[in-house]
Scaffold this active site. Structure first.
Site, PDB file in Angstrom:
ATOM      1  N   ASN A   9       1.617 -37.745 -29.806  1.00 57.18           N
ATOM      2  CA  ASN A   9       2.542 -36.787 -30.409  1.00 57.18           C
ATOM      3  C   ASN A   9       3.311 -36.120 -29.268  1.00 57.18           C
ATOM      4  O   ASN A   9       2.766 -35.280 -28.564  1.00 57.18           O
ATOM      5  CB  ASN A   9       1.747 -35.757 -31.225  1.00 57.18           C
ATOM      6  N   LYS A  11       5.712 -34.109 -29.445  1.00 58.96           N
ATOM      7  CA  LYS A  11       6.206 -32.759 -29.782  1.00 58.96           C
ATOM      8  C   LYS A  11       7.664 -32.623 -29.348  1.00 58.96           C
ATOM      9  O   LYS A  11       8.418 -33.593 -29.436  1.00 58.96           O
ATOM     10  CB  LYS A  11       5.290 -31.700 -29.158  1.00 58.96           C
ATOM     11  N   HIS A  95       0.730 -30.892 -39.212  1.00 56.27           N
ATOM     12  CA  HIS A  95       0.312 -30.497 -37.867  1.00 56.27           C
ATOM     13  C   HIS A  95       0.192 -28.972 -37.812  1.00 56.27           C
ATOM     14  O   HIS A  95       0.986 -28.254 -38.420  1.00 56.27           O
ATOM     15  CB  HIS A  95       1.326 -30.996 -36.818  1.00 56.27           C
ATOM     16  N   GLU A  97       1.011 -26.882 -35.694  1.00 48.36           N
ATOM     17  CA  GLU A  97       2.214 -26.168 -35.229  1.00 48.36           C
ATOM     18  C   GLU A  97       3.224 -26.027 -36.362  1.00 48.36           C
ATOM     19  O   GLU A  97       3.947 -25.031 -36.439  1.00 48.36           O
ATOM     20  CB  GLU A  97       2.803 -26.896 -34.005  1.00 48.36           C
ATOM     21  N   GLU A 167      -7.811 -31.822 -35.794  1.00 47.24           N
ATOM     22  CA  GLU A 167      -7.317 -31.160 -34.586  1.00 47.24           C
ATOM     23  C   GLU A 167      -7.662 -29.672 -34.645  1.00 47.24           C
ATOM     24  O   GLU A 167      -6.918 -28.880 -35.252  1.00 47.24           O
ATOM     25  CB  GLU A 167      -5.788 -31.298 -34.488  1.00 47.24           C
ATOM     26  N   GLY A 173      -3.675 -28.049 -26.661  1.00 50.87           N
ATOM     27  CA  GLY A 173      -2.906 -27.560 -25.518  1.00 50.87           C
ATOM     28  C   GLY A 173      -3.640 -26.513 -24.679  1.00 50.87           C
ATOM     29  O   GLY A 173      -3.036 -25.826 -23.866  1.00 50.87           O
ATOM     30  N   SER A 212      -6.521 -31.572 -26.685  1.00 48.83           N
ATOM     31  CA  SER A 212      -6.852 -31.713 -25.265  1.00 48.83           C
ATOM     32  C   SER A 212      -7.602 -33.005 -24.944  1.00 48.83           C
ATOM     33  O   SER A 212      -8.483 -33.021 -24.077  1.00 48.83           O
ATOM     34  CB  SER A 212      -7.625 -30.482 -24.760  1.00 48.83           C
TER      35      SER A 212
HETATM   36  P1  13P Z   1      -2.858 -31.698 -26.726  1.00 44.93           P
HETATM   37  O1  13P Z   1      -3.403 -33.076 -26.530  1.00 44.93           O
HETATM   38  O2  13P Z   1      -1.731 -31.375 -25.785  1.00 44.93           O
HETATM   39  O3  13P Z   1      -3.926 -30.662 -26.763  1.00 44.93           O
HETATM   40  O4  13P Z   1      -2.161 -31.684 -28.197  1.00 44.93           O
HETATM   41  C1  13P Z   1      -2.882 -32.156 -29.269  1.00 44.93           C
HETATM   42  C2  13P Z   1      -1.980 -32.257 -30.438  1.00 44.93           C
HETATM   43  O5  13P Z   1      -1.520 -31.256 -30.977  1.00 44.93           O
HETATM   44  C3  13P Z   1      -1.603 -33.594 -30.916  1.00 44.93           C
HETATM   45  O6  13P Z   1      -0.985 -33.543 -32.154  1.00 44.93           O
END
Ligand code: 13P
Length: 250
Positions: A9, A11, A95, A97, A167, A173, A212
């Site tokens: 992803n 982003k 997701h 976010e 997740e 992150g 992560s």
């Molecule tokens: P990270 O791997 O940067 O923690 O992000 C995970 C994520 O949100 C994947 O959709």
């Protein structure tokens, strides 16, 4: 046997030149004989490039969200048919976010999931609890509610073409990965819930871990029974790291 899947992803990261070089490096490191499905989720403007570069490869691509409406006056939004036009096979829905920053409720997520399935896209449904919810002992009820919203609207059969990603919000992150035990516990909860509804779907659905994931922790996570690969954020922006995570799933 479930074939592992590792998805990146991206982003809101990238540029034309960065996307081109990342995709070319992934192509150079992949072959149709790979034991792991590799998927990338670039930002909308770069889907065209993904289609152009990946079309004859074993790497597939998808979008990070979609609008539930088929078309119309929705300034700034993108429909399922547009994603299909760009060769997308997958689309992320729910997701954290999107839920947190853009106010998508469980029922908004279910509407997007339904649109994706009806259009012939394969939804990758993201679920996960916040740190506060985990500390209050609400992890199972939060995950259950997120999945129930989709089951109530779309039915168990709609999950035949879906993938789920667990997740935990506190692991995204932050560099704080869930331990393999913590992740496996939630993955087993999700699988048991689906198995109780439909044996075939529960046993075949791929459940990815995200939060992560790195080349150093991936193998321990993917070794667990119900962890079928990963949804990778930051580490998917570097071909070497992403391919190392892919190899850890093989
Ligand atoms: P990270 O791997 O940067 O923690 O992000 C995970 C994520 O949100 C994947 O959709």
């Amino acid at each position: 046997m479930r074939k592992p899947l590792v998805a990146g992803n991206w982003k809101m990261h990238g540029s034309k030149s960065m996307v081109t070089s990342l995709l070319k490096s992934l192509l150079a490191g992949s072959s149709p004989q790979d034991a792991v499905d590799l998927v990338v989720f670039p930002p909308f403007p770069y889907l065209y490039r993904a289609q152009k570069l990946l079309r004859d490869s074993s790497i597939t691509w998808g979008a990070q969200t979609l609008n539930p409406a088929a078309q119309g006056a929705h300034t700034g939004e993108v429909s399922a048919s547009m994603l299909l036009d760009l060769g997308c096979r997958y689309v992320l829905v729910g997701h954290s976010e999107r839920r947190r920053l853009y106010g998508e409720s469980d029922s908004d997520v279910a509407a997007r999931f339904e649109t994706a399935v009806q259009a012939g896209l394969e939804p990758l449904l993201c679920v996960g609890e916040t740190l506060e919810q985990r500390e209050r002992g609400e992890t199972n009820s939060v995950i259950t509610a997120q999945i129930d919203a989709v089951l109530a609207r779309c039915g168990i059969d709609s999950l035949a073409s879906a993938t789920i990603a667990y997740e935990p919000v506190w692991a995204i992150g932050t560099g704080k990965t869930a331990t393999p035990d913590q992740a496996q516990e939630v993955h087993a909860l999700i699988r048991d819930k689906l198995l109780a509804r439909d044996d075939m779907i529960g046993s075949q659905i791929r459940i990815l871990y995200g939060g992560s994931v790195s080349s150093s922790n991936a193998a321990d996570l993917f070794a667990r029974e119900d962890i079928d690969g990963g949804l990778v954020g930051g580490a998917s922006l570097k071909a070497e790291d992403f391919l190392a995570i892919r190899d850890a799933a093989a």
